[in-house]
Design a protein around this motif. Structure first.
Motif, PDB file in Angstrom:
ATOM      1  N   CYS A 169      50.438  44.783  42.686  1.00  0.00           N
ATOM      2  CA  CYS A 169      49.477  45.259  41.700  1.00  0.00           C
ATOM      3  C   CYS A 169      50.272  45.824  40.528  1.00  0.00           C
ATOM      4  N   HIS A 170      49.964  45.347  39.332  1.00  0.00           N
ATOM      5  CA  HIS A 170      50.699  45.758  38.138  1.00  0.00           C
ATOM      6  C   HIS A 170      49.719  46.285  37.085  1.00  0.00           C
ATOM      7  N   TYR A 171      50.003  47.452  36.549  1.00  0.00           N
ATOM      8  CA  TYR A 171      49.282  47.964  35.381  1.00  0.00           C
ATOM      9  C   TYR A 171      49.940  47.267  34.207  1.00  0.00           C
ATOM     10  N   SER A 172      49.178  46.553  33.401  1.00  0.00           N
ATOM     11  CA  SER A 172      49.813  45.650  32.448  1.00  0.00           C
ATOM     12  C   SER A 172      49.279  45.791  31.029  1.00  0.00           C
ATOM     13  N   THR A 173      50.017  45.184  30.119  1.00  0.00           N
ATOM     14  CA  THR A 173      49.566  45.046  28.742  1.00  0.00           C
ATOM     15  C   THR A 173      48.980  43.644  28.607  1.00  0.00           C
ATOM     16  N   GLY A 174      48.425  43.351  27.466  1.00  0.00           N
ATOM     17  CA  GLY A 174      47.914  42.004  27.248  1.00  0.00           C
ATOM     18  C   GLY A 174      46.439  41.886  27.557  1.00  0.00           C
ATOM     19  N   SER A 175      46.065  40.737  28.094  1.00  0.00           N
ATOM     20  CA  SER A 175      44.651  40.420  28.294  1.00  0.00           C
ATOM     21  C   SER A 175      43.969  41.233  29.380  1.00  0.00           C
ATOM     22  N   TRP A 176      44.722  41.742  30.350  1.00  0.00           N
ATOM     23  CA  TRP A 176      44.119  42.460  31.470  1.00  0.00           C
ATOM     24  C   TRP A 176      44.723  43.851  31.567  1.00  0.00           C
ATOM     25  N   ASN A 177      43.978  44.758  32.173  1.00  0.00           N
ATOM     26  CA  ASN A 177      44.508  46.092  32.427  1.00  0.00           C
ATOM     27  C   ASN A 177      45.364  46.101  33.688  1.00  0.00           C
ATOM     28  N   VAL A 178      44.925  45.319  34.675  1.00  0.00           N
ATOM     29  CA  VAL A 178      45.603  45.261  35.966  1.00  0.00           C
ATOM     30  C   VAL A 178      45.772  43.791  36.341  1.00  0.00           C
ATOM     31  N   PHE A 179      46.916  43.466  36.923  1.00  0.00           N
ATOM     32  CA  PHE A 179      47.196  42.095  37.345  1.00  0.00           C
ATOM     33  C   PHE A 179      47.664  42.161  38.788  1.00  0.00           C
ATOM     34  N   ILE A 180      46.996  41.423  39.685  1.00  0.00           N
ATOM     35  CA  ILE A 180      47.341  41.487  41.098  1.00  0.00           C
ATOM     36  C   ILE A 180      47.737  40.108  41.635  1.00  0.00           C
ATOM     37  N   LYS A 181      48.523  40.148  42.692  1.00  0.00           N
ATOM     38  CA  LYS A 181      48.892  38.954  43.460  1.00  0.00           C
ATOM     39  C   LYS A 181      48.237  39.123  44.821  1.00  0.00           C
ATOM     40  N   ILE A 182      47.485  38.103  45.232  1.00  0.00           N
ATOM     41  CA  ILE A 182      46.690  38.213  46.462  1.00  0.00           C
ATOM     42  C   ILE A 182      46.923  36.975  47.330  1.00  0.00           C
ATOM     43  N   LEU A 183      46.949  37.196  48.634  1.00  0.00           N
ATOM     44  CA  LEU A 183      47.170  36.120  49.592  1.00  0.00           C
ATOM     45  C   LEU A 183      45.948  36.016  50.492  1.00  0.00           C
ATOM     46  N   CYS A 184      45.370  34.807  50.561  1.00  0.00           N
ATOM     47  CA  CYS A 184      44.147  34.583  51.338  1.00  0.00           C
ATOM     48  C   CYS A 184      44.326  33.394  52.267  1.00  0.00           C
ATOM     49  N   LYS A 185      43.454  33.322  53.258  1.00  0.00           N
ATOM     50  CA  LYS A 185      43.518  32.198  54.197  1.00  0.00           C
ATOM     51  C   LYS A 185      43.114  30.891  53.514  1.00  0.00           C
ATOM     52  N   ASP A 186      42.099  30.955  52.654  1.00  0.00           N
ATOM     53  CA  ASP A 186      41.613  29.763  51.953  1.00  0.00           C
ATOM     54  C   ASP A 186      40.765  30.211  50.765  1.00  0.00           C
ATOM     55  N   ASN A 187      40.150  29.255  50.063  1.00  0.00           N
ATOM     56  CA  ASN A 187      39.349  29.589  48.883  1.00  0.00           C
ATOM     57  C   ASN A 187      38.089  30.376  49.240  1.00  0.00           C
ATOM     58  N   VAL A 188      37.527  30.125  50.411  1.00  0.00           N
ATOM     59  CA  VAL A 188      36.341  30.876  50.850  1.00  0.00           C
ATOM     60  C   VAL A 188      36.713  32.353  51.033  1.00  0.00           C
ATOM     61  N   HIS A 189      37.837  32.594  51.648  1.00  0.00           N
ATOM     62  CA  HIS A 189      38.340  33.959  51.836  1.00  0.00           C
ATOM     63  C   HIS A 189      38.573  34.618  50.480  1.00  0.00           C
ATOM     64  N   LEU A 190      39.185  33.886  49.545  1.00  0.00           N
ATOM     65  CA  LEU A 190      39.437  34.400  48.196  1.00  0.00           C
ATOM     66  C   LEU A 190      38.119  34.765  47.517  1.00  0.00           C
ATOM     67  N   MET A 191      37.138  33.874  47.601  1.00  0.00           N
ATOM     68  CA  MET A 191      35.849  34.129  46.962  1.00  0.00           C
ATOM     69  C   MET A 191      35.182  35.377  47.560  1.00  0.00           C
ATOM     70  N   HIS A 192      35.276  35.529  48.871  1.00  0.00           N
ATOM     71  CA  HIS A 192      34.724  36.714  49.533  1.00  0.00           C
ATOM     72  C   HIS A 192      35.393  37.990  49.001  1.00  0.00           C
ATOM     73  N   LEU A 193      36.726  37.971  48.932  1.00  0.00           N
ATOM     74  CA  LEU A 193      37.442  39.156  48.444  1.00  0.00           C
ATOM     75  C   LEU A 193      37.079  39.463  46.995  1.00  0.00           C
ATOM     76  N   LEU A 194      36.967  38.421  46.181  1.00  0.00           N
ATOM     77  CA  LEU A 194      36.591  38.634  44.783  1.00  0.00           C
ATOM     78  C   LEU A 194      35.204  39.268  44.678  1.00  0.00           C
ATOM     79  N   GLU A 195      34.229  38.652  45.329  1.00  0.00           N
ATOM     80  CA  GLU A 195      32.838  39.102  45.189  1.00  0.00           C
ATOM     81  C   GLU A 195      32.554  40.418  45.894  1.00  0.00           C
ATOM     82  N   LYS A 196      33.049  40.568  47.112  1.00  0.00           N
ATOM     83  CA  LYS A 196      32.671  41.717  47.934  1.00  0.00           C
ATOM     84  C   LYS A 196      33.623  42.904  47.831  1.00  0.00           C
ATOM     85  N   GLU A 197      34.889  42.637  47.535  1.00  0.00           N
ATOM     86  CA  GLU A 197      35.883  43.712  47.545  1.00  0.00           C
ATOM     87  C   GLU A 197      36.347  44.124  46.142  1.00  0.00           C
ATOM     88  N   ILE A 198      36.701  43.168  45.313  1.00  0.00           N
ATOM     89  CA  ILE A 198      37.338  43.489  44.025  1.00  0.00           C
ATOM     90  C   ILE A 198      36.311  43.711  42.918  1.00  0.00           C
TER      91      ILE A 198
END
Length: 156
Positions: free
Chosen positions: A102-131
């Motif tokens: 997790c990086h506090y950043s300049t530019g287009s975003w305030n925060v930039f993260i690197k995330i590891l998921c089992k698959d795209n469904v898992h990623l979508m769940h984390l995006l919608e429900k967690e982040i």
């Protein structure tokens, strides 16, 4: 070489030691000593000096996430409602174990993260429900990594 406000001198022997351990942290000290041409005790002294300076810290094993079923690596730019919400958002992001960086950043975003998921469904769940449900997050932008082409440390 200047490191963390300390004057740290590293010579050719230090560089050989560091390069060897960066390639394989399990290399025996006596093997390094033979290859470098100094005693094992001298290798230990140099490593203590480098640790004390803050240049090196510990060693670790690298887990292959694909063996555990984690196949989707993504980077997510997070826009915050206000910069003041950064601290609260960070506390919530720390609770999500799939976030590797997790990086506090300049530019287009305030925060930039690197995330590891089992698959795209898992990623979508984390995006919608967690982040995206975190108070203070206004929107996200996701980039899925197709293949990691370079993986290295700073060269010594």
């Amino acid at each position: 070489m200047k490191v963390a406000n300390h004057n740290l001198e590293i010579d050719g022997i230090d560089k050989k030691i560091l390069r060897t351990l960066m390639a394989d942290a399990r290399t025996p000290i006596l093997e390094i000593a033979r290859n470098v041409g100094i005693s094992g005790a001298a290798i230990h002294q140099r490593l203590r000096k480098l640790e004390k300076s803050g240049l090196i810290s510990g060693s670790k094993f690298v887990i292959n996430p694909k063996v555990l079923g984690y196949n989707t690596m993504a980077f997510i730019g997070i826009h915050l409602d206000t910069a003041m919400s950064h601290s609260d958002v960070l506390k919530q992001l720390k609770k999500i174990p799939e976030i590797l960086e997790c990086h506090y950043s300049t530019g287009s975003w305030n925060v930039f993260i690197k995330i590891l998921c089992k698959d795209n469904v898992h990623l979508m769940h984390l995006l919608e429900k967690e982040i995206q449900s975190i108070s203070g997050v206004s929107r996200t932008e996701t980039f899925i990594s197709l293949d990691q082409q370079i993986d290295r440390q700073i060269s010594i």
